[in-house]
Design a protein around this motif. Structure first.
Motif, PDB file in Angstrom:
ATOM      1  N   PHE A  46       0.831  -1.199   0.000  1.00 58.25           N
ATOM      2  CA  PHE A  46       0.000   0.000   0.000  1.00 58.25           C
ATOM      3  C   PHE A  46       0.869   1.255   0.000  1.00 58.25           C
ATOM      4  CE2 PHE A  46      -2.644   3.214   2.211  1.00 58.25           C
ATOM      5  CZ  PHE A  46      -3.706   3.259   1.323  1.00 58.25           C
ATOM      6  N   ALA A  47       1.908   1.283   0.832  1.00 61.64           N
ATOM      7  CA  ALA A  47       2.804   2.444   0.902  1.00 61.64           C
ATOM      8  C   ALA A  47       3.505   2.681  -0.433  1.00 61.64           C
ATOM      9  CB  ALA A  47       3.826   2.265   2.028  1.00 61.64           C
ATOM     10  N   MET A  48       3.976   1.614  -1.073  1.00 61.93           N
ATOM     11  CA  MET A  48       4.651   1.766  -2.371  1.00 61.93           C
ATOM     12  C   MET A  48       3.697   2.284  -3.434  1.00 61.93           C
ATOM     13  SD  MET A  48       7.358  -1.378  -2.814  1.00 61.93           S
ATOM     14  CE  MET A  48       6.194  -2.676  -2.480  1.00 61.93           C
ATOM     15  N   GLY A  49       2.498   1.708  -3.502  1.00 62.98           N
ATOM     16  CA  GLY A  49       1.523   2.153  -4.482  1.00 62.98           C
ATOM     17  C   GLY A  49       1.117   3.600  -4.264  1.00 62.98           C
ATOM     18  N   TYR A  50       0.908   3.958  -2.996  1.00 64.56           N
ATOM     19  CA  TYR A  50       0.511   5.324  -2.657  1.00 64.56           C
ATOM     20  C   TYR A  50       1.609   6.305  -3.048  1.00 64.56           C
ATOM     21  CZ  TYR A  50      -2.324   8.632   0.170  1.00 64.56           C
ATOM     22  OH  TYR A  50      -3.122   9.660   0.599  1.00 64.56           O
ATOM     23  N   ALA A  51       2.867   5.973  -2.730  1.00 61.30           N
ATOM     24  CA  ALA A  51       3.989   6.866  -3.054  1.00 61.30           C
ATOM     25  C   ALA A  51       4.116   7.075  -4.561  1.00 61.30           C
ATOM     26  CB  ALA A  51       5.293   6.327  -2.466  1.00 61.30           C
ATOM     27  N   ALA A  52       3.987   6.005  -5.322  1.00 61.38           N
ATOM     28  CA  ALA A  52       4.093   6.116  -6.781  1.00 61.38           C
ATOM     29  C   ALA A  52       2.950   6.948  -7.354  1.00 61.38           C
ATOM     30  CB  ALA A  52       4.107   4.731  -7.415  1.00 61.38           C
ATOM     31  N   CYS A  53       1.746   6.695  -6.875  1.00 61.93           N
ATOM     32  CA  CYS A  53       0.579   7.441  -7.342  1.00 61.93           C
ATOM     33  C   CYS A  53       0.703   8.923  -6.982  1.00 61.93           C
ATOM     34  CB  CYS A  53      -0.687   6.843  -6.739  1.00 61.93           C
ATOM     35  SG  CYS A  53      -2.208   7.569  -7.364  1.00 61.93           S
ATOM     36  N   ASP A  70      12.776  18.017  -9.067  1.00 61.87           N
ATOM     37  CA  ASP A  70      12.775  16.571  -8.903  1.00 61.87           C
ATOM     38  C   ASP A  70      12.167  16.274  -7.542  1.00 61.87           C
ATOM     39  OD1 ASP A  70      14.097  16.148 -11.361  1.00 61.87           O
ATOM     40  OD2 ASP A  70      16.046  16.444 -10.416  1.00 61.87           O
ATOM     41  N   SER A  71      11.500  15.142  -7.426  1.00 60.07           N
ATOM     42  CA  SER A  71      10.829  14.841  -6.163  1.00 60.07           C
ATOM     43  C   SER A  71      11.049  13.402  -5.745  1.00 60.07           C
ATOM     44  CB  SER A  71       9.336  15.119  -6.268  1.00 60.07           C
ATOM     45  OG  SER A  71       8.760  14.370  -7.326  1.00 60.07           O
ATOM     46  N   GLU A  72      11.083  13.227  -4.444  1.00 61.51           N
ATOM     47  CA  GLU A  72      11.048  11.908  -3.824  1.00 61.51           C
ATOM     48  C   GLU A  72       9.862  11.933  -2.871  1.00 61.51           C
ATOM     49  OE1 GLU A  72      13.372   9.282  -0.463  1.00 61.51           O
ATOM     50  OE2 GLU A  72      14.587  10.576  -1.758  1.00 61.51           O
ATOM     51  N   VAL A  73       8.968  10.975  -3.028  1.00 58.04           N
ATOM     52  CA  VAL A  73       7.791  10.893  -2.171  1.00 58.04           C
ATOM     53  C   VAL A  73       7.982   9.721  -1.213  1.00 58.04           C
ATOM     54  CG1 VAL A  73       5.297  10.510  -2.067  1.00 58.04           C
ATOM     55  CG2 VAL A  73       6.281  11.928  -3.890  1.00 58.04           C
ATOM     56  N   GLN A  74       7.899  10.017   0.058  1.00 58.88           N
ATOM     57  CA  GLN A  74       8.037   9.011   1.109  1.00 58.88           C
ATOM     58  C   GLN A  74       6.684   8.857   1.794  1.00 58.88           C
ATOM     59  OE1 GLN A  74      10.959  11.015   3.481  1.00 58.88           O
ATOM     60  NE2 GLN A  74      12.602  10.679   2.010  1.00 58.88           N
ATOM     61  N   VAL A  75       6.104   7.680   1.689  1.00 55.84           N
ATOM     62  CA  VAL A  75       4.831   7.406   2.342  1.00 55.84           C
ATOM     63  C   VAL A  75       5.068   6.408   3.461  1.00 55.84           C
ATOM     64  CG1 VAL A  75       2.517   6.402   2.078  1.00 55.84           C
ATOM     65  CG2 VAL A  75       3.434   7.922   0.309  1.00 55.84           C
ATOM     66  N   THR A  76       4.660   6.794   4.652  1.00 51.11           N
ATOM     67  CA  THR A  76       4.739   5.925   5.824  1.00 51.11           C
ATOM     68  C   THR A  76       3.330   5.462   6.152  1.00 51.11           C
ATOM     69  OG1 THR A  76       6.621   7.168   6.683  1.00 51.11           O
ATOM     70  CG2 THR A  76       5.402   5.820   8.265  1.00 51.11           C
ATOM     71  N   THR A  90      -2.996   4.600   9.769  1.00 53.40           N
ATOM     72  CA  THR A  90      -2.682   6.024   9.739  1.00 53.40           C
ATOM     73  C   THR A  90      -1.414   6.151   8.921  1.00 53.40           C
ATOM     74  OG1 THR A  90      -1.426   5.898  11.802  1.00 53.40           O
ATOM     75  CG2 THR A  90      -3.737   6.585  11.974  1.00 53.40           C
ATOM     76  N   GLY A  91      -1.063   7.375   8.554  1.00 53.82           N
ATOM     77  CA  GLY A  91       0.138   7.508   7.758  1.00 53.82           C
ATOM     78  C   GLY A  91       0.611   8.932   7.607  1.00 53.82           C
ATOM     79  N   ALA A  92       1.661   9.053   6.815  1.00 50.66           N
ATOM     80  CA  ALA A  92       2.264  10.351   6.542  1.00 50.66           C
ATOM     81  C   ALA A  92       2.834  10.346   5.132  1.00 50.66           C
ATOM     82  CB  ALA A  92       3.365  10.646   7.551  1.00 50.66           C
ATOM     83  N   ILE A  93       2.760  11.501   4.511  1.00 50.75           N
ATOM     84  CA  ILE A  93       3.371  11.708   3.192  1.00 50.75           C
ATOM     85  C   ILE A  93       4.378  12.835   3.348  1.00 50.75           C
ATOM     86  CG2 ILE A  93       2.994  12.386   0.785  1.00 50.75           C
ATOM     87  CD1 ILE A  93       0.054  11.423   1.178  1.00 50.75           C
ATOM     88  N   HIS A  94       5.621  12.547   2.966  1.00 49.72           N
ATOM     89  CA  HIS A  94       6.670  13.569   3.004  1.00 49.72           C
ATOM     90  C   HIS A  94       7.272  13.666   1.610  1.00 49.72           C
ATOM     91  CE1 HIS A  94       9.737  16.190   4.602  1.00 49.72           C
ATOM     92  NE2 HIS A  94      10.654  15.458   3.981  1.00 49.72           N
ATOM     93  N   VAL A  95       7.322  14.876   1.079  1.00 48.00           N
ATOM     94  CA  VAL A  95       7.898  15.103  -0.244  1.00 48.00           C
ATOM     95  C   VAL A  95       9.191  15.883  -0.091  1.00 48.00           C
ATOM     96  CG1 VAL A  95       7.580  16.203  -2.499  1.00 48.00           C
ATOM     97  CG2 VAL A  95       5.651  15.063  -1.374  1.00 48.00           C
ATOM     98  N   VAL A  96      10.251  15.379  -0.725  1.00 48.84           N
ATOM     99  CA  VAL A  96      11.540  16.063  -0.761  1.00 48.84           C
ATOM    100  C   VAL A  96      11.753  16.555  -2.192  1.00 48.84           C
ATOM    101  CG1 VAL A  96      14.027  15.854  -0.431  1.00 48.84           C
ATOM    102  CG2 VAL A  96      12.460  14.534   1.028  1.00 48.84           C
ATOM    103  N   ALA A  97      11.961  17.855  -2.332  1.00 52.55           N
ATOM    104  CA  ALA A  97      12.212  18.446  -3.647  1.00 52.55           C
ATOM    105  C   ALA A  97      13.693  18.776  -3.779  1.00 52.55           C
ATOM    106  CB  ALA A  97      11.383  19.710  -3.839  1.00 52.55           C
ATOM    107  N   THR A  98      14.232  18.503  -4.952  1.00 51.11           N
ATOM    108  CA  THR A  98      15.622  18.842  -5.250  1.00 51.11           C
ATOM    109  C   THR A  98      15.675  19.547  -6.597  1.00 51.11           C
ATOM    110  OG1 THR A  98      15.980  16.650  -6.234  1.00 51.11           O
ATOM    111  CG2 THR A  98      16.599  16.920  -3.915  1.00 51.11           C
ATOM    112  N   ASN A  99      16.818  20.146  -6.879  1.00 52.99           N
ATOM    113  CA  ASN A  99      17.041  20.847  -8.149  1.00 52.99           C
ATOM    114  C   ASN A  99      15.990  21.926  -8.383  1.00 52.99           C
ATOM    115  OD1 ASN A  99      19.309  19.221  -8.805  1.00 52.99           O
ATOM    116  ND2 ASN A  99      17.913  17.606  -9.469  1.00 52.99           N
ATOM    117  N   THR A 100      15.804  22.763  -7.361  1.00 54.60           N
ATOM    118  CA  THR A 100      14.775  23.794  -7.457  1.00 54.60           C
ATOM    119  C   THR A 100      15.107  24.964  -6.544  1.00 54.60           C
ATOM    120  OG1 THR A 100      12.404  24.216  -7.291  1.00 54.60           O
ATOM    121  CG2 THR A 100      13.355  22.767  -5.618  1.00 54.60           C
TER     122      THR A 100
END
Length: 137
Positions: A46-53, A70-76, A90-100
């Motif tokens: 579920f976490a992998m699918g959610y992060a990709a989506c 560029d982004s990295e999405v981390q779903v816990t 329950t969960g959390a979504i954290h987005v890390v942006a780079t090259n910006t």
């Protein structure tokens, strides 16, 4: 409405069994969360699918906003238990942006917008508490 994609998952043996997809020849070994056995649990998938989506939806949102990064999405995803028989996620979504040069406040606004667009976010809305956060690296 145009249906874009359909797949069917079949599981035998619940959390300690096997899983297959209708359009994939792999068999996935299912294991209980926290076990030391070789395999995966539903929360991991579920976490992998959610992060990709979510990352895909973020791509649409940032394009519409005229932003590029560029982004990295981390779903816990947390599996929780109350009492003897009340289980919930329950969960959390954290987005890390780079090259910006985008600010963290601007990024968080885009993440919040994405949370209203992402199909996974829509599916869990009102059912799964998801915390949102963002950082620029």
């Amino acid at each position: 409405m145009a249906k874009i994609y359909t797949t069917t998952a079949s599981v035998v043996g619940a959390r300690n069994g096997t899983a297959k997809l209708s359009d994939d020849d792999k068999t996935y070994n299912m294991v209980s969360p926290g076990s030391k056995e070789d395999g995966n649990n539903p929360e991991q998938f579920f976490a992998m699918g959610y992060a990709a989506c979510f990352d895909g939806a973020l791509g649409l949102v940032k394009k519409a906003a005229g932003k590029s990064f560029d982004s990295e999405v981390q779903v816990t995803i947390d599996l929780n238990k109350e009492g003897d028989d009340k289980f919930f996620l329950t969960g959390a979504i954290h987005v890390v942006a780079t090259n910006t040069d985008i600010s963290e406040d601007e990024l968080l606004a885009l993440v919040e917008k994405t949370h209203t667009v992402c199909p996974y976010s829509k599916a869990v809305a009102g059912n799964v508490e998801m915390a949102l956060s963002a950082s620029v690296a």
